[in-house]
Design an enzyme around this catalytic site. Structure first.
Site, short mmCIF file in Angstrom:
data_model
loop_
_atom_site.label_atom_id
_atom_site.label_comp_id
_atom_site.label_asym_id
_atom_site.label_seq_id
_atom_site.Cartn_x
_atom_site.Cartn_y
_atom_site.Cartn_z
N HIS A 114 0.82 -1.21 0.00
CA HIS A 114 0.00 0.00 0.00
C HIS A 114 0.85 1.26 0.00
CE1 HIS A 114 -2.06 -3.30 2.21
NE2 HIS A 114 -2.99 -3.06 1.30
S1 FES Z 1 1.65 -0.47 3.43
FE1 FES Z 1 0.10 -1.93 3.81
S2 FES Z 1 1.21 -3.65 4.51
FE2 FES Z 1 2.74 -2.15 4.16
#
Ligand code: FES
Length: 207
Positions: free
Chosen positions: A163
């Site tokens: 993410h």
């Molecule tokens: S940014 Fe979501 S698991 Fe690392």
């Protein structure tokens, strides 16, 4: 800072997440250094300390050990890497690692690591290589400057592919990212704080 979010959703790939700045991958090997320090595999899985040989590490190199079934990154930082740490405190969510997080993995650095470098010896960084968002393995991004999915002023660090959380070269998370906290620092001790050659993960030097 950019909020770019790569599409790669591979998760929990940390067992193979190891690398060397500059290209060639290297998997570290935990080696015994004394007859009295030879825990069984069963004991290691249960949380026994793990020893790691630092003597062959090159400046700028990252290796991975396994402690309590988790990847632990060991990075030998160069003077240039250390200098980058002084330039972006205002962009970090918790630059001084003050958050009182709880949990089994020692998300807060141990006492001896409450410093700018988050390490006992500033040259050697020891981190739990698991993103504090949902547990993916961040990828090594030691090259500074503009590159895909990273801001133009990127200082070097790690990018989580799930993410888009980013961490600097002390494992500190940048602001406005999904990951709530800095990467964890496990308890550890060095054979010599000034000129270490060996590391034990899972033990601390008694005061
Ligand atoms: S940014 Fe979501 S698991 Fe690392």
């Amino acid at each position: 800072m950019s909020n770019g979010q790569p599409a790669d959703n591979s998760r929990r790939n940390w067992v193979i997440a190891t690398g060397v700045a500059g290209g060639a991958a290297a998997v570290a090997t935990a080696i015994p250094f004394a007859d009295t320090f030879n825990p069984s595999e069963e004991a290691k899985a249960a949380g026994a300390p793990v020893e790691f040989d630092l003597s062959g590490m090159r400046p700028g190199e990252q290796r991975t050990a396994v402690w309590r079934g988790k990847p632990v990154w060991i990075v030998r930082r160069t003077p240039e890497m250390l200098a980058e740490l002084e330039k972006h405190d205002s962009e970090l969510a918790d630059p001084d690692s003050k958050r009182n997080t709880s949990g089994p993995d020692a998300l807060n650095p141990p006492f001896a690591c409450k410093n700018q470098w988050r390490s006992v010896n500033k040259e050697y960084l020891v981190l739990i290589g698991i993103c504090t968002h949902l547990g993916c393995s961040p990828g090594q991004k030691f090259m500074t400057g503009p590159q895909p999915s990273l801001p133009s002023d990127w200082p070097g660090g790690w990018l989580c592919p799930c993410h888009g959380s980013t961490f600097d070269l002390a494992g500190r998370v940048f602001k406005n990212k999904p990951a709530p906290d800095n990467l964890g620092v496990p308890p550890y001790k060095l054979d010599n704080d000034e000129h270490p050659t060996r590391l034990v993960i899972g033990e601390v030097t008694k005061a």
